[in-house]
Each structure stands twice: as structure tokens, then as C-alpha cells.
Design a protein around this motif. Structure first.
Motif, short mmCIF file in Angstrom:
data_model
loop_
_atom_site.label_atom_id
_atom_site.label_comp_id
_atom_site.label_asym_id
_atom_site.label_seq_id
_atom_site.Cartn_x
_atom_site.Cartn_y
_atom_site.Cartn_z
N ASN A 13 0.80 -1.22 0.00
CA ASN A 13 0.00 0.00 0.00
C ASN A 13 0.84 1.28 0.00
OD1 ASN A 13 -2.33 -1.51 0.03
ND2 ASN A 13 -2.67 -1.32 2.23
N LYS A 14 2.07 1.19 0.49
CA LYS A 14 2.86 2.42 0.60
C LYS A 14 3.93 2.55 -0.49
CE LYS A 14 6.58 0.88 3.68
NZ LYS A 14 7.28 1.07 4.97
N GLU A 15 4.34 1.45 -1.11
CA GLU A 15 5.41 1.49 -2.10
C GLU A 15 4.87 1.80 -3.50
OE1 GLU A 15 8.64 1.16 -1.74
OE2 GLU A 15 8.88 0.41 0.30
N SER A 16 5.71 2.41 -4.32
CA SER A 16 5.33 2.64 -5.71
C SER A 16 5.28 1.31 -6.45
CB SER A 16 6.33 3.58 -6.40
OG SER A 16 7.62 3.00 -6.43
N ILE A 17 4.44 1.24 -7.46
CA ILE A 17 4.16 -0.03 -8.13
C ILE A 17 5.38 -0.60 -8.85
CG2 ILE A 17 3.42 0.99 -10.32
CD1 ILE A 17 1.14 -1.13 -10.32
N ASP A 18 6.36 0.22 -9.16
CA ASP A 18 7.54 -0.27 -9.87
C ASP A 18 8.75 -0.49 -8.94
OD1 ASP A 18 7.86 2.40 -9.33
OD2 ASP A 18 8.72 2.92 -11.28
N ASP A 156 2.33 2.43 8.97
CA ASP A 156 3.48 1.60 8.62
C ASP A 156 4.02 0.91 9.86
OD1 ASP A 156 5.75 0.76 6.85
OD2 ASP A 156 6.88 1.98 8.28
N VAL A 157 4.13 -0.42 9.80
CA VAL A 157 4.48 -1.19 10.99
C VAL A 157 5.91 -0.91 11.48
CG1 VAL A 157 2.81 -3.01 10.60
CG2 VAL A 157 5.06 -3.18 9.54
N VAL A 158 6.82 -0.64 10.56
CA VAL A 158 8.20 -0.35 10.96
C VAL A 158 8.25 0.99 11.70
CG1 VAL A 158 10.55 0.06 10.16
CG2 VAL A 158 9.17 -1.72 9.09
#
Length: 249
Positions: A13-18, A156-158
């Protein structure tokens, strides 16, 4: 595997798709059932990344290595029949709405006066939740912003782990957890929590962790209405806060 699902969905959910992390999380989510049979080399090959990228991915989500991820995945997912089951002979619309209505009276008896006072007293306020339980946290943040009360919402869990590790007596942390199991997740189970004041808002009556100042339990009977009840509670919190500290000023 509930913990694994939370971690992987958070990354996706937080990272860019690429991004590399997105690709790894997406592949694992699509192949969760095979996770314990994978090797680092196999996963790296399937995702077209290096083995070191797999190691970095695991560290980025707060784990030591890929073996930690596999160990975590051995905990079974909640049975969908338990979470979503409605008797076949019931009209779903009526059954669902009736159950929501049954839960509403319990909100009248929830004591949140001390929480309201702490929300006024503290300046550093962190709101946390995992997946669907993050919705009430975001809702509370949004509604408070309307009346000039600023909070930080952390999904974000981290980042959650970092804050819980370094928070002190000047910090107020409000955790939303539908099942009440937020602090049982393996990626935060060994935390030596500081003097931060922590409220846990859950749908079930649980044994309060020693480091939690107060557990506000909604004692919901149906898990599929739990998020709705927590969302309603956040609005009640804002209304009472506004009445006591904003309207009269």
C-alpha cells in the motif's frame, strides 16, 4: 499468517508499483500458501531481483531475515467463515443492520473522559492501527484537524515500532485494534516500551498488557461490525472534546 498479511499489505500500500519492495510483497501476497516452501533464491528468481534484495526487504519490514518471515507465516489466517459467516436462511441486509443496531447501546456506557482529558493535555499524539483498524485512526486524525487539534497517524508497521521504542512520557499513543491483538504481533512482541501513555481501543475484552495505560473495550459480539463501532467511537471522542475544550473557549 495474519501478521504476515499485515506486513505485506502495508508494504504494497505504501510502495510505488515499480519498486522492488512492491514486487516482492505482491508476489508473496499472491503465493502466501507456498511461502514456507520457498527459498531465498527461488523468490529472488521469481521476482527478478537479487538475493540481497530479499534480505533488504525483510529488514525493511522489521525482520531479521527471510526465515523470520517464514516462521511468522506459520500462524494460520483467521477462518473467513468465522469472520464473515451469516446463516444461509437469514436476509443479509436485515441481519447485518440488526446486528449493528444491537451494538450501538454499548457505546453509551463507554467511559472516555480520561482519554478526552489526555488528548487535551498532550501535544505529541500518535494514532495507530493495522489494516482495517487504521480507518478509525485516520478518521480521528481528520476530524481533529477540523477543530485545530493536530495528531500523527502511523500505519506503517516499521514506523510504529520506531515510535513505540523511542516514545517517552511526553507522548500519547492511541492504538486501534479490532481484535485487541496489536501488541501480540511478532514484530513488536519484544519491545521494551517506554513511559509513553498508551490507550488501546479494541472491540473485545482482553487482558490488558502491563505497558498499556487503559484498554477501552467496546465488547462487540460480531467482528464484522467492529470497525463501524470504532468509527462511531472516534466521532464521539471528537464531539466530546469539541464540547469540552473548543465550544466553551
Amino acid at each position: 499468517m495474519n501478521n504476515t498479511l499485515t506486513l505485506l499489505l502495508s508494504v504494497k500500500n505504501k510502495e510505488s508499483i515499480d519498486s522492488i519492495n512492491y514486487k516482492i510483497a505482491d508476489y508473496l501476497l499472491r503465493n502466501l500458501g507456498q511461502l514456507n516452501h520457498m527459498t531465498t533464491s527461488f523468490l529472488a528468481n521469481e521476482c527478478h531481483v537479487s538475493k540481497s534484495a530479499i534480505s533488504r526487504f525483510c529488514r525493511n519490514i522489521g525482520l531479521e531475515d527471510f526465515i523470520d518471515l517464514q516462521v511468522m507465516a506459520r500462524t494460520p489466517l483467521q477462518d473467513p467463515q468465522e469472520k464473515f459467516y451469516i446463516p444461509f436462511n437469514e436476509d443479509i441486509n436485515n441481519y447485518y443492520i440488526d446486528n449493528v443496531q444491537k451494538e450501538l447501546p454499548s457505546l453509551k456506557n463507554i467511559d472516555i473522559d480520561e482519554l478526552i482529558a489526555d488528548l487535551y493535555r498532550y501535544e505529541n499524539i500518535y494514532l495507530m492501527g493495522h489494516m482495517q483498524s487504521s480507518l478509525p485512526a485516520y478518521n480521528l486524525q481528520f476530524d481533529f484537524a477540523h477543530i485545530g487539534k493536530h495528531t500523527s497517524c502511523i500505519e506503517d508497521v516499521v514506523r510504529q515500532k520506531e515510535i513505540l521504542t523511542h516514545a517517552d512520557k511526553n507522548d500519547l499513543i492511541i492504538v486501534f485494534s479490532s481484535s485487541g491483538s496489536f501488541f501480540k504481533h511478532s514484530f513488536i512482541r519484544d519491545l521494551k516500551l517506554t513511559q509513553a501513555r498508551i490507550y488501546l481501543i479494541s472491540s473485545m475484552q482482553i487482558i490488558k498488557p502491563t505497558f498499556v495505560y487503559q484498554n477501552i473495550s467496546l465488547q462487540v459480539n460480531n467482528m464484522y461490525t467492529s470497525v463501524i463501532d470504532m468509527m462511531l467511537l472516534t466521532q464521539l471522542i471528537v464531539l466530546k472534546y469539541n464540547q469540552k475544550y473548543i465550544t466553551v473557549s
